[in-house]
Design a protein around this motif. Sequence first.
Motif, mmCIF file in Angstrom:
data_model
loop_
_atom_site.group_PDB
_atom_site.id
_atom_site.type_symbol
_atom_site.label_atom_id
_atom_site.label_comp_id
_atom_site.label_asym_id
_atom_site.label_seq_id
_atom_site.Cartn_x
_atom_site.Cartn_y
_atom_site.Cartn_z
ATOM 1 N N SER A 275 -38.090 -73.921 -24.236
ATOM 2 C CA SER A 275 -37.416 -73.260 -25.345
ATOM 3 C C SER A 275 -35.955 -73.086 -24.977
ATOM 4 O O SER A 275 -35.612 -72.937 -23.793
ATOM 5 N N ASN A 276 -35.099 -73.099 -25.985
ATOM 6 C CA ASN A 276 -33.655 -72.917 -25.798
ATOM 7 C C ASN A 276 -33.108 -73.875 -24.743
ATOM 8 O O ASN A 276 -32.251 -73.509 -23.930
ATOM 9 N N THR A 277 -33.638 -75.070 -24.745
ATOM 10 C CA THR A 277 -33.308 -76.053 -23.711
ATOM 11 C C THR A 277 -33.121 -77.426 -24.337
ATOM 12 O O THR A 277 -33.926 -77.848 -25.175
ATOM 13 N N GLN A 278 -32.077 -78.109 -23.928
ATOM 14 C CA GLN A 278 -31.869 -79.501 -24.313
ATOM 15 C C GLN A 278 -32.118 -80.372 -23.090
ATOM 16 O O GLN A 278 -31.369 -80.328 -22.118
ATOM 17 N N LEU A 279 -33.220 -81.150 -23.121
ATOM 18 C CA LEU A 279 -33.525 -82.051 -22.017
ATOM 19 C C LEU A 279 -32.639 -83.281 -22.138
ATOM 20 O O LEU A 279 -32.653 -83.974 -23.157
ATOM 21 N N LEU A 280 -31.891 -83.558 -21.079
ATOM 22 C CA LEU A 280 -30.957 -84.675 -21.108
ATOM 23 C C LEU A 280 -31.571 -85.936 -20.514
ATOM 24 O O LEU A 280 -31.432 -87.025 -21.071
ATOM 25 N N SER A 281 -32.223 -85.809 -19.365
ATOM 26 C CA SER A 281 -32.800 -86.980 -18.704
ATOM 27 C C SER A 281 -33.769 -86.512 -17.634
ATOM 28 O O SER A 281 -33.847 -85.333 -17.301
ATOM 29 N N ARG A 282 -34.493 -87.481 -17.102
ATOM 30 C CA ARG A 282 -35.384 -87.220 -15.977
ATOM 31 C C ARG A 282 -35.161 -88.328 -14.959
ATOM 32 O O ARG A 282 -35.100 -89.508 -15.307
ATOM 33 N N ASP A 283 -35.043 -87.938 -13.680
ATOM 34 C CA ASP A 283 -34.871 -88.939 -12.632
ATOM 35 C C ASP A 283 -35.581 -88.459 -11.370
ATOM 36 O O ASP A 283 -36.385 -87.519 -11.419
ATOM 37 N N ALA A 284 -35.273 -89.076 -10.260
ATOM 38 C CA ALA A 284 -35.972 -88.756 -9.026
ATOM 39 C C ALA A 284 -35.696 -87.334 -8.546
ATOM 40 O O ALA A 284 -36.429 -86.806 -7.706
ATOM 41 N N THR A 285 -34.637 -86.702 -9.058
ATOM 42 C CA THR A 285 -34.317 -85.335 -8.659
ATOM 43 C C THR A 285 -34.923 -84.303 -9.591
ATOM 44 O O THR A 285 -34.764 -83.102 -9.369
ATOM 45 N N GLY A 286 -35.622 -84.725 -10.656
ATOM 46 C CA GLY A 286 -36.227 -83.791 -11.588
ATOM 47 C C GLY A 286 -35.658 -83.965 -12.980
ATOM 48 O O GLY A 286 -35.228 -85.058 -13.368
ATOM 49 N N ILE A 287 -35.667 -82.869 -13.753
ATOM 50 C CA ILE A 287 -35.094 -82.940 -15.097
ATOM 51 C C ILE A 287 -33.655 -82.452 -15.058
ATOM 52 O O ILE A 287 -33.291 -81.567 -14.285
ATOM 53 N N ASN A 288 -32.833 -83.054 -15.909
ATOM 54 C CA ASN A 288 -31.455 -82.642 -16.110
ATOM 55 C C ASN A 288 -31.378 -82.075 -17.513
ATOM 56 O O ASN A 288 -31.768 -82.739 -18.486
ATOM 57 N N ALA A 289 -30.913 -80.828 -17.630
ATOM 58 C CA ALA A 289 -30.967 -80.150 -18.920
ATOM 59 C C ALA A 289 -29.785 -79.214 -19.048
ATOM 60 O O ALA A 289 -29.053 -78.956 -18.086
ATOM 61 N N ARG A 290 -29.596 -78.714 -20.264
ATOM 62 C CA ARG A 290 -28.593 -77.674 -20.479
ATOM 63 C C ARG A 290 -29.141 -76.663 -21.474
ATOM 64 O O ARG A 290 -30.089 -76.935 -22.222
ATOM 65 N N ASN A 291 -28.553 -75.479 -21.428
ATOM 66 C CA ASN A 291 -28.974 -74.433 -22.347
ATOM 67 C C ASN A 291 -28.637 -74.832 -23.781
ATOM 68 O O ASN A 291 -27.627 -75.493 -24.043
ATOM 69 N N ALA A 292 -29.493 -74.419 -24.714
ATOM 70 C CA ALA A 292 -29.292 -74.744 -26.126
ATOM 71 C C ALA A 292 -29.755 -73.561 -26.973
ATOM 72 O O ALA A 292 -30.362 -72.606 -26.476
ATOM 73 N N GLY A 293 -29.471 -73.628 -28.273
ATOM 74 C CA GLY A 293 -29.872 -72.575 -29.193
ATOM 75 C C GLY A 293 -31.363 -72.593 -29.466
ATOM 76 O O GLY A 293 -32.073 -73.502 -29.013
ATOM 77 N N PRO A 294 -31.863 -71.592 -30.175
ATOM 78 C CA PRO A 294 -31.054 -70.538 -30.826
ATOM 79 C C PRO A 294 -30.556 -69.449 -29.879
ATOM 80 O O PRO A 294 -29.593 -68.761 -30.187
ATOM 81 N N ASN A 295 -31.211 -69.240 -28.751
ATOM 82 C CA ASN A 295 -30.760 -68.241 -27.776
ATOM 83 C C ASN A 295 -30.250 -68.988 -26.548
ATOM 84 O O ASN A 295 -30.967 -69.185 -25.579
ATOM 85 N N GLN A 296 -29.003 -69.368 -26.591
ATOM 86 C CA GLN A 296 -28.470 -70.300 -25.608
ATOM 87 C C GLN A 296 -28.469 -69.735 -24.197
ATOM 88 O O GLN A 296 -28.539 -70.495 -23.221
#
Length: 733
Positions: A275-296
């Motif tokens: 929730s409140n997460t934008q998944l950007l990519s997945r690689d050998a180090t895990g998931i890369n994500a950033r905070n997102a709405g509605p509760n950023q």
Amino acid sequence: MRRTVGGRFVVGLVVTALAVGTLGVVAGTGGASPAHAATAEPEAPDFASDTYGDAWDYTDSSDFNTDFSMTPATVAGGALKVALARGDALFLVHSISGSLPAGRDGALQPVDTAKYTHLTFSMDQPLAKHIGAVYWFSCREQTAACGGGFTFSTVQGPHVYDFDLTAKSNLLAGVPWKSAEMVVFRLDPVVLAESEGDTGKTAAIDWVRLHAAPDATHPHAGMPPGSYDGYTVTPRPQLVVDSPNQTQGQDLATAQAGRPWNFASAGATAKVTYSNTQLLSRDATGINARNAGPNQNDPQVHLPVSDFPGSTYHYLQFDMQYDGPFDLSGSPGGGKMARVIWNVSGNGTPQIGNDILTYSTGNQSEVSLDLTASDPLDEDAIAPKLGWAGRTITGVRFDPNEDPGQATWHLRSVHLRADPTATGVTNVTFHDNAWVQGTTAEVAVGTGAPGSAGYTKIASGVAVAQGVNSVPFRLGSLPAGKYSVQVTLRHPDGSTATSYANAPVVMKADTSHDPVGRLDSASGTTSGVTMTGWAYDPDATAGTQVRVYDQTSGSRSLGTVTTSIARPDVQRVYPAAPANSGWSLTVPLTAGNHTICAYGLNQGAGTTNPLLGGCRSVTVAADTSHDPDGRLDSATAVSGGATLTGWAWDRDTTDPLAVAFYDQTSGTRSLGRVTTTLPRADVRAVYPGAPLNSGYSRTVTLAPGTHKVCAYGINVGQGTTNPLLGCRSVTVR
């Protein structure tokens, strides 16, 4: 869910304005240059060496968390380099209130001010006519009321500074050094006036020692190991106990779903939701994500769990990083902390964990903390505050980054682990970061808290090699249970260091080498009991011994037997068992009811002498073969009484046998005795061993009326009783 905690960090890093002319205690020891050593002394106890197993010598990045410097700082080239600008404060021991302590947090590992009373450090700084400052705090809030410290004059260029921390405290509330354990210890290398700003110059600190006071054994207590003009300081151990540790226990996700929450694997985290997460990519180090709405400012990672006991799975571990600097403010780019939130059985109120600080790249490592070590709840958590320990946890959520901005974060893994466990034996591993040839180790284990009495030594005088060392911990005769592990290293100069594993190990008894078997039967006879069964000990080379006990009242050994009877049925179930795994034993027992138990006697590596199956109840009948035999043939009424006739004999004598008579009409009244003196050829014909004169006759006095008269043979020899020979009814008129 987030709260602004920037105020906490700002309070912790307030730089008290100091007049440049204010002088404090200064005691420079002068520079030390390598030279031939005339005398040698062991290194004095040092806080970082003793507590972390890692001296503050700035040879690796773990020696200082640069997020706890108010101006840019780096660890490079064997030195801690800090930009000389206003507020150049270095938190050597750090702690922030409102957060769960983890890693090298001073709340977990406070400074023992009674033991470590002096500060010595080597610094090269380029400015003339300035001062530095030392601060300490006994509270995580770092308020003036719990703080103390002093100022000192700085020396331009390289210099060794040496201070007695107990001598003076005139900053903040002037809290004396020895007044309490200190959870924060701060060094301000050079205090700059407000007009000076950023000098563009750098101070380099080669090493810092927070150490015990000099004494006859340690006259140069402030100096690190090495050779100096006229003396040498030999190193004391820098001990690290590597295992058992918190990462070795069973992982909850693996126990429930067969694999851990490894975010580099889409399959392993397929049931994780966000929730409140934008998944950007997945690689050998895990998931890369950033905070997102509605509760950023409230990214959420919902971990799929079935109900589990919180007291079992209580180590929270996660591996994550984020882009950008460390910041706890409430503005974008701040909120660099994580949090765990959970639900407990029987209540719908979410349990909100306290802040878990996360640091910038280069300072962040995998976090591991015990959710049962102290209250893990946020001070502002919603009531009822039920906590983690002793609760059945029904849901878990991990919030990785409470940043109101959109910084990118990287999550590799999350674990909830139990205490490490072992069956029978485990390895205690450790290493010495200041190893010297001739180092020895002692290892002890105990069920009490680290540092308590009652530890059992399991190894001593162990030669320690450079690198990781291993000592087996065998449960042996110790009871199964949870054990803390203590390791003590001794250097050839006599200096020692003691440390503990950061997690206990739950030791279970290894029964794989214990005997197995069964008491199949216990049959009573008139003289004792015959027992049969089987037994097999994997370590036995010449049969397995079985010891039998009568446990009717107390426990009495009936003897020991060794397996020697063929039991192909046992070998079919236990192919490694010898063909002759059966046993049989006959022992005498007194008449009555008995409880018979058999135990296999362990050989080799087993842990106990186990009960072989269940116990057996058996009745041993009385042996009447030596009791008198006979009969009351007749009772004939005569005037004033009755004449009683019959026969009797006892196998244990050829002498005449006594016969006793009783009137049992109402109660029991003796009528006297008679001995056998009359010939009874008929008796001898049936019992060839009986004497010829086996007959008896006796006239007894009886009152008028009907009487029941009985005769008893009086036993001699091995018999068990005086048997009844018979009763007759007779009426006297």
